[in-house]
Design an enzyme around this catalytic site. Structure first.
Site, short mmCIF file in Angstrom:
data_model
loop_
_atom_site.label_atom_id
_atom_site.label_comp_id
_atom_site.label_asym_id
_atom_site.label_seq_id
_atom_site.Cartn_x
_atom_site.Cartn_y
_atom_site.Cartn_z
N CYS A 279 0.84 -1.20 0.00
CA CYS A 279 0.00 0.00 0.00
C CYS A 279 0.88 1.26 0.00
CB CYS A 279 -0.90 -0.02 1.24
SG CYS A 279 -2.14 1.30 1.29
N CYS A 280 1.89 1.27 0.88
CA CYS A 280 2.80 2.41 0.94
C CYS A 280 3.65 2.54 -0.32
CB CYS A 280 3.70 2.29 2.17
SG CYS A 280 2.88 2.58 3.74
N CYS B 128 7.41 3.84 5.71
CA CYS B 128 6.59 3.70 4.50
C CYS B 128 7.44 3.28 3.32
CB CYS B 128 5.85 5.01 4.19
SG CYS B 128 6.92 6.37 3.68
#
Length: 260
Positions: free
Chosen positions: A138-139, A252
């Protein structure tokens, strides 16, 4: 204490001065958290025209977009926002300011299509959101890839990374080289010093920092809404990031992966 902080501020400015001297194409990143705001203020005092860019995601809280617009106007940042999103997902407050010429929003539609496909697959297979079952991916899509786009025309970038934030940030240096230079002028500052500096400068904090939670917990590191929870003062600042996932308190990827 005051003298020590003044010395830190001057040292941080010197780091930025050297970077501006050494790298003609340089910009400062701003997430609009407390550390980013302190860094932007420092950089702008050294080079008032230094470009400012921000990586925003569809999962950022509404308060972050409102605060971005407020600080952009108050400080005259003329920020460029990079965002993996469809046109319809861009907050109205950003669209309005873009139409007025106060900031620029660059949408990465190809990445948005890929993100939608992988999000749908995660929900189909696991019955959960992608940030719950695959937070790193996702990051990667929402933050790392846009960051690559943001810095592709620069030789260096300035950011608000601090080595007192958590276990993953203890070994960074004030200037690093990974394809391009990354400058960390407030690396040795403490959380209290950042907050004190912003108070002296009269810059208000993101409203989430003043939220009250049971047991005295508070938001100390800001990220996307689903991945940000309050923590106690005795915990590391980043302990509230990605809580309950495989990357709790981690990164992230913007600071750990090669961007150029």
């Amino acid at each position: 204490m005051y003298k020590k902080m003044q010395e830190k501020v001057e040292h941080s400015k010197e780091i930025v001065k050297n970077a501006v001297r050494d790298y003609r194409r340089i910009a400062v990143a701003c997430s609009f958290g407390k550390d980013s705001m302190a860094t932007v203020l420092l950089a702008r005092e050294v080079q008032p025209k230094i470009p400012v860019f921000s990586i925003m995601t569809v999962f950022k809280p509404r308060a972050t977009f409102d605060y971005l617009v407020r600080m952009n106007e108050q400080l005259g940042l003329n920020v460029t926002v990079f965002m993996v999103a469809r046109e319809a997902e861009v907050p109205a407050v950003l669209k309005e300011r873009e139409e007025q010429g106060e900031l620029e929003v660059r949408l990465l539609s190809a990445l948005a299509e890929r993100f939608e496909a992988e999000s749908a697959e995660a929900e189909l297979v696991y019955g959960k959101k992608i940030y719950e079952v695959a937070p790193d991916r996702c990051c990667e899509l929402l933050k790392v890839e846009p960051a690559k786009e943001a810095v592709k025309n620069y030789d260096a970038w300035v950011c608000g990374l601090r080595n007192t934030e958590g276990r993953t940030r203890k070994d960074y240096k004030e200037v690093e080289f990974r394809g391009l230079a990354k400058v960390n002028p407030i690396l040795t500052w403490t959380e209290a010093e950042v907050l004190g500096y912003l108070a002296v400068k009269g810059v208000p904090l993101h409203p989430w920092y003043s939220r009250v939670f049971p047991g005295g917990k508070r938001i100390r590191s800001l990220g996307c809404e689903p991945c940000t929870v309050p923590v106690y003062d005795w915990q590391e600042e980043r302990a509230g990031r990605w809580k309950g996932t495989s990357k709790c308190g981690g990164e992230c990827g913007i600071h750990t992966k090669r961007l150029k």
